[in-house]
Design an enzyme around this catalytic site. Structure first.
Site, PDB file in Angstrom:
ATOM      1  N   GLY A  13       0.795  -1.223   0.000  1.00  0.00           N
ATOM      2  CA  GLY A  13       0.000   0.000   0.000  1.00  0.00           C
ATOM      3  C   GLY A  13       0.823   1.266   0.000  1.00  0.00           C
ATOM      4  NE  ARG A  14       3.410   2.556   5.404  1.00  0.00           N
ATOM      5  CZ  ARG A  14       3.673   3.114   6.572  1.00  0.00           C
ATOM      6  NH1 ARG A  14       3.782   4.422   6.661  1.00  0.00           N
ATOM      7  NH2 ARG A  14       3.848   2.379   7.652  1.00  0.00           N
ATOM      8  CG  ASP A  45       0.164  -8.584   6.022  1.00  0.00           C
ATOM      9  OD1 ASP A  45      -0.446  -9.161   6.939  1.00  0.00           O
ATOM     10  OD2 ASP A  45       0.364  -7.355   6.021  1.00  0.00           O
TER      11      ASP A  45
END
Length: 531
Positions: A115-116, A285
């Site tokens: 996501g980043r 994750d």
């Protein structure tokens, strides 16, 4: 001669790029960063996006530059900060974000993804090693969900320093090439309480042979038979590039792969326990397929010994990822990876179950061996080990400093003597009662007797212990002091800590204060408890 020439330091524009992940694995045809469910792909093409401010170099690791065959002098070029902030394209890069899922706090969360974090590609060095470069905080990806793809100085300083510190400790870890301030402000709600504030932005360039996670294997099989082939492709890719000794067409290679990933991972968590490191958010994750420490978020090095210690404010109630429960959490995560490989038809269920049992035993053996080294013993002694932990727990003794002081206990020590000076310095500030001090002396008597019985020469024993017990660790309050200066544009304390923590087992004159436990005024949310 050819190998020597290949290892000659290079300019940044001449790094030896490879892009095996995007070349060999299915990708997403959509180049947009619109949040979406990405199907049939293991990565999405994404370009870093420039922040609004002027990038500036906070710090960089010369030793990581050397891993890439990058001339360390390149780190001081003006362009370097611009590239590492994602504000300009690094020549040769082919950037993407990885697609993966994961269990978060034990519940399946579905698609997560980078996501980043944006990977620039892989650099091959003259020693034949593959190093992936990844910018954390360089903008939006299709996996950003409702977030902004940015990172703040606070979290970035911690990740940069801890990546390099763990390597110096000898704990397998991702590395960090650089820490760059973006010159702009990022809005954050640190504790999710509605107290939204602007904070200085930053980007860390993380470096690892691979950033593939357990969750990368999990997501395709969670979506059913039509995507399970992606887990097979990924397994073949990871074995080819990162476990090549397991290669070949033999079906048993997948079980061997699972076994080696598992063995590396349990050895890793045993090392964490031995240095008092608590990761804080061991979701699947956040588990590396290489068995290295990855994703430094709300981590902490335990100060006062407390088996229920967690640095993660969101874990205070359940303590799923506390010091006591961290090994069980890692074993559970390995079981989820095994389940994914079983679901993909790569590993038989009975083989996976047998392996999990084997790994549980290995974890205990690895941990016990590590504690024995810390105590200067040839073999683990259950009574002495648990007795020491009980005393530390009861009295709130400092984890790192207590173990470090044990090497100064002479084998000839007797109960009629004073507590050895190094240990007395650790216990003194605790204001122990006479009864508590008597318990410590009773334990010391047993410990000294065990040292005498094993007959190891004192000099040899002390050297072994001091090599297993760091003098310095990245205490959260030390990181906080560096953060506060960096947020004001002063990188000096980041530099000091980076230098000090390169040799954490060595006594350093003039740095005694850096081994001190946290001052009371620093014991506050945002320092001891993070999110």
């Amino acid at each position: 001669a050819a190998g020597a020439a290949a290892a000659r330091p290079r300019a940044a524009e001449r790094l030896a790029w490879d892009h095996s992940f995007v070349r060999e694995l299915p990708g997403d045809p959509d180049r947009s960063v619109v949040p979406r469910q990405v199907r049939g792909a293991l990565w999405s093409p994404v370009d870093p996006t420039a922040a609004e401010g002027e990038p500036w170099l906070v710090s960089a690791s010369r030793s990581v530059a050397q891993l890439l065959d990058l001339d360390p002098e390149e780190l001081s070029r003006p362009e370097f900060a611009t590239w590492m902030a994602g504000a300009a394209a690094l020549p040769g890069a082919r950037s993407y974000a990885q697609c993966y899922g994961g269990h978060q706090f034990g519940s399946w969360a579905g698609q997560l993804g980078d996501g980043r974090a944006i990977t620039l590609g892989e650099v091959l060095n003259g020693r034949g090693e593959r190093w992936e470069l990844q910018l954390k905080g360089a903008g939006l990806t299709p996996y950003s969900r409702r977030a902004d793809g940015r990172a703040v100085m606070r979290s970035s300083v911690r990740e940069f320093l801890c990546s390099e510190f763990m390597h110096a400790l000898g704990v397998p870890t991702t590395r960090a090439l650089s820490l760059v301030g973006t010159g702009d402000q990022v809005v954050r709600d640190m504790f999710y309480t509605g107290d939204v504030r602007p904070e200085p932005g930053a980007v860390v360039c993380r470096v690892s042979p691979s950033f593939v996670r357990f969750g990368t294997f999990q997501l395709p099989v969670s979506r059913g038979a039509e995507e399970a082939h992606l887990t097979v492709k990924l397994a073949d890719y990871v074995i080819k590039h990162h476990y090549p000794h397991l290669g070949g067409s033999d079906d048993g290679k997948y079980a061997a792969f699972l076994r080696e990933v598992g063995r590396r991972t349990v050895a890793l968590v045993a090392q964490w326990q031995c240095v008092g490191f608590v990761h804080g958010v061991l979701n699947t994750d956040n588990m590396s397929i290489l068995g290295v420490t990855i994703d430094y978020g709300p981590f902490g090095f335990m100060e006062k010994f407390d088996v229920d210690y967690t640095p993660n404010i969101t874990d205070l109630q359940g303590l799923r990822y506390s010091y006591r429960n961290q090994p069980n959490a890692v074993m559970w995560n390995i079981a989820q990876l095994a389940e994914a490989l079983v679901a993909a038809g790569l590993v038989p269920l009975d083989a996976a179950n047998d392996l999990l049992e084997e790994l549980g035993s290995q974890l205990v053996e690895e941990y016990n061996a590590g504690v024995a080294k810390k105590m200067g013993l040839k073999a683990w002694d259950q009574g002495l080990s648990l007795g020491l932990m009980r005393l530390m727990q009861e009295d709130g003794a400092d984890f790192t400093n207590t173990y470090r002081a044990l090497s100064a206990v002479p084998a000839a020590w007797e109960k009629t003597q004073d507590v050895p000076a190094a240990l007395a310095a650790v216990l003194g500030p605790l204001d122990l009662s006479d009864e508590a001090l008597s318990k410590w002396k009773g334990w010391l008597e047993q410990y000294a007797a065990a040292l005498r019985a094993q007959g190891l020469p004192e000099e040899e024993r002390v050297a072994l212990q001091d090599a297993a017990n760091p003098k310095y660790v990245l205490r959260n309050y030390l990181a906080q002091r560096a953060i506060e200066k960096a947020e004001q544009g002063d990188p000096s304390e980041v530099h000091t800590l980076l230098e000090l923590l390169r040799a954490p087992y060595d006594e350093r004159e003039g740095f005694e204060a850096y081994a001190e436990p946290m001052p009371k005024e620093m014991d506050r949310p945002g320092v001891t408890l993070l999110s």
